[in-house]
Design a protein around this motif. Structure first.
Motif, short mmCIF file in Angstrom:
data_model
loop_
_atom_site.label_atom_id
_atom_site.label_comp_id
_atom_site.label_asym_id
_atom_site.label_seq_id
_atom_site.Cartn_x
_atom_site.Cartn_y
_atom_site.Cartn_z
N LYS A 191 8.85 2.01 3.63
CA LYS A 191 7.24 2.26 3.27
C LYS A 191 7.45 2.74 1.90
N THR A 194 1.42 0.00 0.97
CA THR A 194 0.81 0.97 1.69
C THR A 194 -0.69 1.22 1.04
N SER A 254 0.73 1.14 6.97
CA SER A 254 1.98 0.85 6.78
C SER A 254 1.89 -0.77 7.01
N SER A 269 5.04 -3.06 5.47
CA SER A 269 6.50 -2.75 6.48
C SER A 269 6.00 -3.73 7.89
N GLY A 314 7.93 3.16 8.82
CA GLY A 314 6.33 3.52 8.19
C GLY A 314 6.05 4.77 8.45
#
Lengths: 475, 97
Positions: free
Chosen positions: A78, A123, A154, A157, A171
């Motif tokens: 992330k 993100t 997250s 991810s 994350g």
């Protein structure tokens, strides 16, 4: 053999047996990213050259007879977690172009375990959001329906792991930011106990709530990444100096006699009926596997949201004071020093500004006791709810999110509605518990539903094993 | 809880945020709604309850007082918007007069 359809643990087996190489797997995943990520938009940065170099080194090490838990396995990180020499933006214009001089501890851990780093995933800005719609760059799309969100913060991810663009991922979870996107994307997401993972090198949002978490397509995959990243770090004085158990060995699938608590406060009006049905069926499956189901109460659940939305913004307002355009990041020059700082900080997006404002107010003279002070006391009651519950049960089972993935744009203009997305996940962050989300079915629109399992302090092995048992016996 | 325009401007100044007119109006209504929601906590009797700052409490984490290598100067300054002579360059903070 399409290498991108393998799970992390299958790839590990294939690498160990010599059936494939890290370079082959890394190249396959990078090709898959090129083919797929225009639609999904999970990566902010792809470090393809570096990844192939790391893959070559991994193959070389294996050829020399070496092995390590993630040797040669490509994973994603992330973009709120610092990576040496690779831009780290936290999804914000205010960190655009920032290249960290060091790796976060959790990244060092992954590299030490032999992992190949594919790139940095999208993100919400500073992890503030539940949909990645607050990313300053773009919105990640749900792999099951591209008109819907992948969840957040997250979300990059989660979507990358769900689509085979990474075998596992890191994350962060401050209020549900690993578990909710895992639920929306049909993957496994773990938020360990506060202190299990080092926060050193992780861009701070709310320091008493932030925790690094891991994603995998299966419980074993999620566990393998967790196993490698967890551990004590003297650079983070809140990281816990306790032994890291063998989590992978704890996945026995035997849950006979385990007491599973079902809190009445998590099955309330407003929860999607299909979500409730899927979660109740999952709990029935746990009973079938020999667990004892116990009705419990977490009486202060309804107060978790207001507590969280005072504490998290208060901590954020302090943490984000460092973005002043002096030592790093862009600078917008104004008439004088203060004016420059104000103009530079105008680079924050709307949600970040909103939370900085809210936190500044909650901490300001005359209002501190009424807002922040009350929230800290109410946090005690929420934490106590869990401690009381864990005297009667070993694990708590709830929905991860009240709904399945919502449409992009549907609630982005209504902050309170967006905050309600985290209603079932954020009590874990306020307490000393750990939690995960494991897929437990689909709704009538073929969108994934997540079962949340909550464990007592440092009892990740217990919830991972319950998730594993469920996964092995899922209908 | 209803914030005035002046409240929002004061908070923005404390937080060193330059807001547009539109943002001031938007945050006035949104922050008021969120603070309204937070008044739910007034339903709780918090008399005698001690505050929880950290879920997993640790106290007095010490380390040995041993000097260790720091980042090299060029790595530290690499991300600086303006630098000279191994220092961050900023506008004058104090008047010269």
């Amino acid at each position: 053999m399409d290498l991108t359809t393998l799970t992390l643990t299958q790839l590990r087996q294939a690498l160990r047996s010599g059936a494939t190489t890290s370079v082959a797997a890394t190249q396959a995943v990078l090709d898959h990213i090129v083919a797929r990520d225009n639609d999904i938009q999970s990566f902010l940065t792809i470090t393809d050259e570096m990844a192939l170099e790391q893959a070559q080194q991994a193959d070389q090490r294996r050829a020399n007879g070496e092995d390590s838990p993630l040797l040669g396995i490509p994973v994603a990180v992330k973009d709120i977690i610092c990576t040496q020499g690779v831009e780290t933006t936290a999804g914000s214009k205010i960190l655009e172009g920032f290249v960290p001089p060091y790796d976060a501890f959790v990244v060092r851990q992954l590299k030490a375990a032999g992992a190949v780093i594919l790139g940095k995933t999208n993100t919400d800005e500073f992890a503030m959001g539940s949909s990645t719609e607050n990313s300053a760059f773009f919105t990640t799309r749900n792999p099951y329906d591209q008109t819907r969100v992948a969840g957040g913060s997250s979300g990059g991810s989660a979507a990358a792991v769900a689509t085979g663009m990474a075998y596992g991922a890191l994350g962060t979870d401050t209020g549900g930011s690993v578990r909710q996107p895992a639920s929306f994307c049909g993957v496994v997401g773990l938020r360990p106990t506060y202190g299990r993972m080092s926060r050193w090198g992780v861009v701070a949002f709310a320091s008493t709530l932030d925790q690094v978490g891991t994603f995998g397509r299966t419980v074993a995959d999620c566990t393998a990444v967790f196993q490698a990243a967890a551990g004590y770090d003297p650079m983070d004085s809140t990281s816990l100096n306790v032994p890291v158990p063998d989590f992978e060995a704890a996945l026995t699938g035997d849950i006979r006699g385990l007491r599973v608590g079902v809190p009445q406060e998590y099955f309330i009006e407003g929860i999607d009926k299909e979500v409730e049905t899927a979660v109740r069926n999952a709990i029935a499956k746990l009973a079938e596997l020999g667990a004892e189901i116990v009705e419990i109460s977490l009486p202060h659940t309804a107060y978790a949201l207001p507590v969280y939305y005072l504490i998290a913004p208060a901590e954020a307002s302090a943490n984000l004071a460092r973005y002043d355009g002096i030592r790093f990041g862009p600078r917008v020059e104004g008439a004088d020093m203060i004016d420059s700082v104000k103009k530079t900080r105008a680079l924050f997006g709307p949600e970040v500004k909103r939370r900085i404002m809210l936190g500044t107010y909650a901490l300001s003279a005359g209002y501190y006791e009424a807002y922040y002070g009350r929230a800290l006391k109410a946090r005690t009651l929420i934490k106590q709810d869990f401690l009381n519950a864990f005297e009667k049960v070993d694990v708590i089972a709830t929905p991860t999110s009240p709904t399945t993935a919502f449409k992009i744009g549907a609630i982005v203009d209504d902050p309170l509605q967006m905050y309600l997305q985290d209603i079932f996940t954020l009590p874990v962050n306020l307490s000393a518990s750990c939690g995960l989300s494991v897929p437990c079915g689909f709704d009538s629109q073929s969108l994934p539903i997540g079962l949340q399992l909550i464990g007592n302090t440092l009892q990740e092995a217990v919830i991972l094993n319950v998730a594993f048992a469920f996964e092995q016996n899922r209908d | 809880m209803s914030l005035t325009r002046g409240d929002v401007e004061k908070i923005a100044h404390l937080a060193r945020l330059e807001l547009t007119e539109a943002e001031v109006a938007l945050y006035q209504s949104q922050l008021s709604a969120i603070l309204d929601y937070a008044t739910r906590l007034n339903e709780l009797n918090l008399e005698g309850i001690s505050p929880t700052a950290h879920a997993v409490t640790q106290q007095n984490v010490w380390r040995e007082d041993v000097a260790e290598p720091s980042l090299p100067m060029d790595a530290v300054l690499f991300n600086a918007p303006k630098q000279a002579n191994n220092q961050f360059v900023v506008q004058a903070v104090l008047d010269e007069g």
